[in-house]
Design an enzyme around this catalytic site. Structure first.
Site, PDB file in Angstrom:
ATOM      1  N   ARG A   1      -0.978  -9.430  13.756  1.00  0.00           N
ATOM      2  CA  ARG A   1      -1.446  -8.450  12.762  1.00  0.00           C
ATOM      3  C   ARG A   1      -2.272  -9.133  11.666  1.00  0.00           C
ATOM      4  NH1 ARG A   1       3.176  -4.408  10.874  1.00  0.00           N
ATOM      5  NH2 ARG A   1       1.434  -3.515   9.735  1.00  0.00           N
TER       6      ARG A   1
ATOM      7  N   LYS B   1       0.835  -1.212   0.000  1.00  0.00           N
ATOM      8  CA  LYS B   1       0.000   0.000   0.000  1.00  0.00           C
ATOM      9  C   LYS B   1       0.867   1.258   0.000  1.00  0.00           C
ATOM     10  CE  LYS B   1      -2.570  -0.954   3.684  1.00  0.00           C
ATOM     11  NZ  LYS B   1      -2.191  -2.319   4.126  1.00  0.00           N
TER      12      LYS B   1
ATOM     13  N   ARG C   1      -9.987   0.560   9.192  1.00  0.00           N
ATOM     14  CA  ARG C   1      -9.580  -0.825   9.412  1.00  0.00           C
ATOM     15  C   ARG C   1     -10.683  -1.649  10.036  1.00  0.00           C
ATOM     16  NH1 ARG C   1      -3.268  -1.430  10.946  1.00  0.00           N
ATOM     17  NH2 ARG C   1      -2.531   0.149   9.506  1.00  0.00           N
TER      18      ARG C   1
END
Ligand code: IMP
Ligand code: MG
Length: 377
Positions: free
Chosen positions: A333, A201, A276
């Site tokens: 994560r 990203k 998110r």
């Protein structure tokens, strides 16, 4: 490239406005209005009142007044019905009328008639105070919205139902000092760059920002800059980031809203790492809705889990990012991504804004795929 400055656009707080009605056209409209008013009042034996509706009509009243050739008094009153770019539907008298209208003919001087709520209330106020006749003179009218049955005696320019500023009209009290009138430029783009950690990203964002004149908003970078500066927010964030957790929504939202307001001269924003969670996506919708904007597109970079792990480890070595180094942190994560972030795919699919890009392969290849998509917006 679509640069705000090049097209004579102006930026007021979080919004961009583009030129709409030039000053000379406004002057011509005022000439016409003044001629009609003069024709109606030239032989009057009374002294009519010109009622300036503050603050929006200051400039119009002044320009009109210069052109009138009969004796008239000037009074003012201040009402409000607007908050931001949305009519609240309620009119309050903020500053009382600066004189008596009893037995007098009154010409209400308005900058713009929109819903007409102001005019209705004003007329009632003037009737209550004994005005013998009430006329309405407005520089601008939004005929598609105005549905009240009070006749508008003098109308300068009819405009579509868009939010405008300048020549006395404001956006949250600024923009009144512009000679020309500007209209809200709703062409601002809000892109979300989506994908798992390590999908590329950040890398792709730099190229997109350059090519499409965007402001890159990386919540990770914003947070890391707080951490580096050792702010209170930074310390809180550090503990959570080190543990592979997400930072509280309000903190992130506040930072983003600030960026939307602060940054000028761009064609849009590129959100990287936000939203998110569904809650964050809803919060973003709310922020944009408030600004009469919406998400343009979600560009989703997709790579498989093994590649996530590989790329994060590789990046940790190069950049020395502590949050990327530990196996356990990486696993957490990835887990957080699947649990909390992935549901966003359906959220944005539902509004038809979700666009998936294959994030595997060379950086240039991925960039080409992204550009092909971006050129459509
Ligand atoms: P109304 O009561 O809805 O007719 O609104 C009248 C008042 O709203 C005007 O006097 C303006 O102060 C404000 N207003 C309406 N439309 C706009 C606009 O497009 N830009 C800025 N202010 C506006
Ligand atoms: Mg006004």
């Amino acid at each position: 490239m679509d640069n705000a400055k090049d097209k004579g656009k102006i930026r007021l707080y979080d919004k961009t406005f583009k030129p709409f009605i030039a000053y000379d056209e406004i002057e011509k409209a005022i000439d016409r209005v003044a001629a009609s008013v003069n024709a109606d009042f030239k032989d009057s034996e009374d002294v009519p009142v010109l009622l300036c509706v503050l603050n929006g009509s200051i400039l119009f009243t002044a320009e009109l007044l210069k052109r009138l050739d009969f004796a008239c008094e000037v009074m003012s009153i201040k009402l409000t019905s607007y908050s931001g770019t949305q009519s609240t539907g309620k009119v309050r008298e903020v500053m009382g009328m600066s004189g008596s209208v009893e037995g007098k003919r009154v010409i209400i001087v308005e900058d713009i008639v929109d819903t007409g709520t102001t005019i209705v209330d004003l007329k009632r106020i003037l009737q209550d105070r004994g005005a013998s006749e009430i006329r309405v003179c407005t520089l601008l009218l939004k005929p598609d919205i105005y549905k009240k049955d009070i006749p508008l005696d003098y109308v300068g320019i009819r405009i579509p139902n868009d939010f405008i500023v300048g020549f006395g009209l404001d956006y949250d009290e600024i923009g009144r000092n512009s000679k020309d009138i500007y209209v809200l430029d709703t062409n601002m783009k809000y892109y979300i760059l989506f994908g798992p950690p390590g999908a590329g990203k950040g890398t792709q964002a730099s190229a997109m920002v350059e090519k499409y004149n965007l402001c890159h908003i990386s919540t990770g970078d914003l947070l890391r800059s707080e951490i580096v500066r050792g702010t209170e927010l930074g310390l809180q964030a550090k503990a959570l980031i080190d543990a592979g957790e997400l930072v509280p929504d309000e903190v992130v939202q506040g930072m983003i809203e600030n960026q939307f307001r602060r940054v000028t001269d761009v064609s849009g924003f590129l959100l990287d790492g936000f939203p998110r969670t569904i809650a964050q996506a809803q919060a973003l919708d709310k922020i944009l809705d408030k600004a009469k904007e919406e998400v343009t597109a979600v560009i989703s970079l997709m790579i498989p889990d093994e590649m996530i792990r590989e790329r994060i480890k590789h990046r940790a070595k190069i950049e020395g990012r502590a949050d990327d180094a530990k196996d356990e942190t990486i696993s957490n994560r990835i887990k957080t991504y699947h649990e909390k972030t992935e549901p966003l795919i359906d959220y944005y699919k539902a509004s038809g804004k979700y666009h998936e890009i294959d994030g595997t392969g060379k950086i240039d290849e991925v960039r080409e795929r992204i550009n092909t998509l971006m050129d459509k917006f």
